[in-house]
Write an enzyme that holds these catalytic residues in place. Structure first.
Site, PDB file in Angstrom:
ATOM      1  CG  ASP A   1      -4.484  -0.958   3.090  1.00 59.64           C
ATOM      2  OD1 ASP A   1      -4.767  -0.700   2.002  1.00 59.64           O
ATOM      3  OD2 ASP A   1      -3.650  -0.182   3.923  1.00 59.64           O
TER       4      ASP A   1
ATOM      5  CG  ASP B   1      -1.456   1.170   1.347  1.00 65.03           C
ATOM      6  OD1 ASP B   1      -2.302   1.849   0.488  1.00 65.03           O
ATOM      7  OD2 ASP B   1      -1.609   1.794   2.676  1.00 65.03           O
TER       8      ASP B   1
END
Length: 744
Positions: A633, A429
């Protein structure tokens, strides 16, 4: 409402992996227990149970019926110390048994080797054997008898049967030698075999326990971070020293220079520098003042301060780390399933081989058929070692997870550690993973024809209701703006796009380009050009508009972590593909990726889009690790084969992930992969030697070499070999500690 509790309890009395299977079977069959997993290496059982139906005390009683015991503590804060004391006491008892048995066994072996034909030899050997069998080796027989009542067979059964047969046969020949003499046979005795078997197995267990203690040093180090006592500051200004387990939430605690901080809390008076290396891996102490958070296990440096306790006992961050490591060390890796299946049938198979060995010698053994049949069948029972199989996987897992903890990596389960070596794609990420996760506003470009201070206040009011990290950056930048009188209504957060709210019947938008375009708001080319300039400098752009026009664009920069480039380089060197996924726009993402050295970027993805992309990679045969820190996420982390959360990220991400990097340093990812390779390699070595030992040892014990060179294995030597096999597996696992990995 049904309350399912997951807890780990120490179990005493287990001598082999068959014992661990017995514990699992007995507990698993009890009403109210959802799942029971035993870790033979650290002598514990992890139980998921319905507290409305079954209690730990009931489990304890159930295990006591088959010769084991479970340590149940009332006071959770003091459990770890109490367990250590109990284990230490058990170890001391085992030392006494071992050395006591050895003192009596040595003369028995001397008589058996050098004075076997002397008339007095048998009677002295009998007198010396009785204490070994009935005092020092009593535990084998008691447990074997209790387990037999429940139709369970373990290593205790093998030991009790083999030594019991050897002793009873020798006793008969001592008391009634004429029975054999009348048949022209010599009445042999095997007192030295019976005593040596018990002594060598006790010695092996003693060495094994000592070696196994080294696999849990990480837990001991973590427990040692918390002080035993604290200084409480009373309301009248006086102080009092109390045990850390007696600290209550909202107690005020005085901390002096050099003190370890006992619980989590918030400073109310004074300032200092605190060594938080156990949390962040950084050697530089962190400055603390009034309002700063402090955590259990960290160490105060220079100044004194008072803090109010916010989390105590098992609620502290340190206790959570300890619990996670304990649960991980107690979990089972997929590779262990094979060993468990073999262990579950091992003892019955060994008994069958022993019976077949006896029968074969009786049929084909010639004039010494009976003595050889007895000797070989007993030796088969003795040399068979389910312990080595049972220890092969969990000891390596314990050392691997402990070593990870020492490097600020929390691995929640053995499965994650085993699978990590197969990873060939690492997904990262952007915000909070590759970057610091501390976004700052670099510039607000306003529409000069329409933007005014009222709009600034509306933007501040909207962002104050959002939980997004970018909202916090804007709020910090606009902290001087008074929003008390500015209110917004009908606030709506749209995942992956932005926020919408109403002020004075007018709708306002703050978010990305998609949000603005979807609501029919045009963007002036000049504004878009300025937005592109911000993106090219690795800024994330937040658009602010009303229902008619664009009012401003905000550039927000999040610095890339100093370790990110190094981590990506290390992953590339291992041949692992690195990909960045982000909800941010492609230009900003490309700028960050270029700095980090990442070649593949997927930008402007919603949370489900990240998960879908990972699924596509998996379908193409890739094993994927995903590292992230935010709530957004979570779907991707759940989809990945290995989920890695940043320690400073959201609770949701940490809950979903199987691995947490406490320091949020990405160099930990190649460390995890390397540690996984080392651990799995050690497991395979252990299993190989455990299987080879039994495959070679049992046929030799049965006497296959007799026809070739007349060799029959002495039961005493077989007992020593069996003990050594278990110890060697543990020692091989401990070699992991000495192996070098990349240090963070």
């Amino acid at each position: 409402m049904t309350k399912i509790i997951k807890k780990t309890f120490p179990v005493t009395g287990m001598s082999c992996s068959s014992c661990s299977m017995s514990v699992e079977t007995v507990l698993g069959a009890k009403d109210g227990i959802v799942k029971a997993e035993v870790n033979f290496a650290n002598s514990s059982v992890q139980v998921e149970y319905n507290s409305d139906i079954v209690t730990p005390e009931m489990m304890k009683t159930q295990l006591q019926q088959i010769g084991f015991d479970m340590i149940v503590e009332k006071d959770d804060d003091d459990t770890a110390k109490s367990i250590e004391e109990i284990k230490s006491d058990e170890y001391r008892k085992m030392e006494i048994k071992t050395f006591g048995a050895a003192i009596f066994t040595i003369p028995v072996m001397i008589f058996g080797m050098f004075f076997m034909n002397e008339p007095f030899s048998k009677w002295i050997s009998l007198a010396l054997t009785i204490p070994v069998i009935f005092i020092f080796g009593r535990g084998f027989y008691v447990k074997a008898f209790n387990q037999l009542k429940h139709k369970i067979a373990t290593m205790d059964t093998l030991v009790a049967t083999s030594t019991g047969i050897a002793f009873l046969f020798s006793l008969f020949n001592t008391l009634f030698p004429e029975f054999w003499i009348s048949q022209g046979l010599e009445p042999h005795v095997y007192y030295e075999a019976a005593t040596a078997i018990i002594t060598f197995i006790l010695l092996g267990k003693l060495l094994e326990e000592k070696a196994k203690a080294g696999t849990s040093t990480a837990i001991k180090k973590l427990i040692g971070l918390q002080p035993d006592s604290v200084t409480i500051l009373n309301s009248d200004g006086t102080t009092k020293i109390i045990s850390v387990k007696d600290v209550q939430v909202n107690d005020f605690i005085l901390v002096k220079p050099g003190d370890k901080i006992a619980v989590d809390g918030e400073i109310t008076e004074g300032n200092s520098y605190v060594d938080e290396s156990m949390l962040n891996g950084e050697p530089v102490p962190v400055e603390k003042s009034v309002g700063s958070e402090v955590f259990a296990g960290t160490i105060n440096q220079k100044g004194s301060f008072v803090f109010v306790a916010r989390k105590v006992g098992e609620a502290t961050f340190l206790s959570q780390i300890i619990r996670m490591v304990q649960e991980a060390q107690g979990s089972k890796a997929p590779v262990q399933k094979l060993a468990d299946k073999i262990a579950s049938v091992f003892v019955p198979v060994v008994f069958a081989i022993s019976v077949l060995t006896f029968a074969a010698w009786m049929i084909f053994g010639g004039e010494n058929a009976f003595s050889h049949a007895l000797l070989t069948s007993v030796t088969v029972l003795v040399i068979a070692c389910p312990c080595a199989l049972g220890l092969a996987t969990p000891t390596a897992i314990m050392v691997g997870i402990g070593k990870a903890a020492e490097n600020n990596i929390l691995i929640k389960n053995a499965e994650s550690l085993e699978i990590a070596k197969k990873v060939n794609v690492v997904i990262l990420d952007k915000t909070g993973t590759l970057t610091e996760g501390k976004p700052e506003v670099t510039e607000i470009i306003k529409n000069p024809d329409y933007f005014n201070d009222t709009h600034l206040a509306i933007l501040a009011a909207m962002e104050s209701k959002s939980e997004h990290p970018l909202a916090e950056a804007i709020m910090n930048y606009l902290s001087s703006i008074q929003t008390d009188t500015t209110t917004v209504e009908n606030f709506e957060s749209i995942t992956g796009k932005g926020i919408i709210a109403i002020n004075n019947s007018k709708k306002y938008f703050a978010g990305n380009k998609h949000l603005i375009g979807e609501n029919g708001i045009s963007i002036d080319p000049d504004f878009e050009e300025k937005a592109e300039e911000l993106r090219s400098k690795a800024n994330t752009v937040v658009y602010f508009a009303d229902s008619e026009r664009l009012l401003a664009v905000t550039g927000i920069s999040d610095k890339i972590k100093s370790s990110s480039k190094n981590a990506v380089s290390m992953l590339k060197a291992k041949g692992i593909e690195t990909i960045m996924l982000t909800g941010d726009n492609i230009k900003t993402a490309d700028a960050i990726a270029k700095i980090a050295g990442i070649e593949t970027v997927k930008a402007e993805l919603l949370p489900d889009g990240k998960a879908e992309y990972i699924k596509e990679l998996q379908q193409s045969g890739k094993t994927v690790a995903m590292a992230g820190d935010g709530i957004n996420d979570s779907p991707a982390l759940a989809q990945a084969d290995i989920a890695i959360a940043m320690g400073k990220g959201s609770d949701v991400a940490i809950d979903v992930a199987g691995i947490t990097i406490i320091t949020s340093d990405l160099v930990a990812i190649p460390v995890i992969l390397e540690l996984s390779s080392q651990t799995v390699r050690t497991i395979k070595q252990n299993l190989f030697w455990a299987f080879i030992y039994n495959l070679i040892g049992i046929p030799i014990a049965a006497g296959v070499l007799f026809a070739v060179n007349g060799f029959l294995l002495n039961p005493a030597i077989a007992a020593a070999a069996m003990a050594f096999s278990s110890v060697s597996v543990v020692l091989n696992s401990l070699r992991l500690k000495q192996k070098k990995i990349i240090h963070i």
